[in-house]
Scaffold this motif. Structure first.
Motif, short mmCIF file in Angstrom:
data_model
loop_
_atom_site.label_atom_id
_atom_site.label_comp_id
_atom_site.label_asym_id
_atom_site.label_seq_id
_atom_site.Cartn_x
_atom_site.Cartn_y
_atom_site.Cartn_z
N SER A 1 -18.96 26.84 -31.17
CA SER A 1 -18.97 26.64 -29.71
C SER A 1 -20.32 26.96 -29.09
O SER A 1 -20.63 26.50 -27.99
CB SER A 1 -17.87 27.47 -29.06
OG SER A 1 -18.16 28.83 -29.15
N LEU A 2 -21.14 27.76 -29.77
CA LEU A 2 -22.47 28.06 -29.25
C LEU A 2 -23.35 26.80 -29.15
O LEU A 2 -24.31 26.78 -28.39
CB LEU A 2 -23.16 29.10 -30.13
CG LEU A 2 -22.62 30.52 -30.03
CD1 LEU A 2 -23.33 31.42 -31.03
CD2 LEU A 2 -22.77 31.05 -28.63
N TYR B 1 -22.63 24.20 -27.71
CA TYR B 1 -22.42 23.55 -26.42
C TYR B 1 -23.01 24.34 -25.25
O TYR B 1 -22.85 23.95 -24.10
CB TYR B 1 -20.92 23.31 -26.19
CG TYR B 1 -20.36 22.35 -27.20
CD1 TYR B 1 -20.62 20.99 -27.08
CD2 TYR B 1 -19.62 22.79 -28.28
CE1 TYR B 1 -20.14 20.11 -28.02
CE2 TYR B 1 -19.14 21.91 -29.22
CZ TYR B 1 -19.40 20.57 -29.09
OH TYR B 1 -18.93 19.69 -30.01
N ILE B 2 -23.71 25.42 -25.54
CA ILE B 2 -24.34 26.19 -24.47
C ILE B 2 -25.44 25.38 -23.80
O ILE B 2 -25.73 25.57 -22.62
CB ILE B 2 -24.87 27.53 -25.03
CG1 ILE B 2 -23.69 28.38 -25.39
CG2 ILE B 2 -25.83 28.19 -24.10
CD1 ILE B 2 -23.81 29.84 -25.19
N LEU C 1 -24.80 23.95 -20.46
CA LEU C 1 -24.86 24.85 -19.31
C LEU C 1 -26.28 25.05 -18.79
O LEU C 1 -26.48 25.24 -17.60
CB LEU C 1 -24.24 26.20 -19.67
CG LEU C 1 -22.76 26.18 -20.06
CD1 LEU C 1 -22.33 27.57 -20.52
CD2 LEU C 1 -21.91 25.71 -18.89
#
Length: 115
Positions: free
Chosen positions: A57-58, A60-61, A64
């Motif tokens: 999931s990192l 997809y940072i 942001l």
């Protein structure tokens, strides 16, 4: 009439982009291998599927912080921003490689590496 000719809308495509496709292919290929190898490392070292999904999931940072990079690119120029990003990635990859070769690599360092 003015002596200056208006630039064509197709002017950016006048350059030679013969290396663009192979460069994009190799970058994508390396990114996939990186995710596979480091994900496997996290799973083997920790034995936790939860930490594996947290590591995945990192990736997809970037969605942001993309707006911040857009603002910085407008300020300093997109070429300079790309050069700074690629240099930072290369340095961090070198640090990760050095830690791995010296036997000091832990999953914490892998989580801190850029996605």
């Amino acid at each position: 009439m003015s002596d200056f000719a208006r630039p064509s809308a197709l002017a950016p495509f006048d350059r030679n982009y013969r290396f663009q496709w192979p460069a994009d292919l190799l970058t994508s290929w390396a990114s996939r291998w990186r995710a596979l190898i480091l994900g496997w490392y996290v799973l083997v070292e920790t034995g936790s599927v939860l930490l594996l999904t947290a590591f995945a999931s990192l990736g997809y940072i970037g969605t942001l912080v993309a707006r911040c990079f857009g603002v910085v690119g407008d300020r300093i120029g997109h070429r300079h921003l790309l050069a700074i990003m690629r240099t930072t990635y290369a340095v961090l990859a070198g640090v990760l490689m050095t830690l791995a070769l010296s036997g000091q690599l832990t999953p914490i360092f892998v989580f801190m590496s850029p996605p």
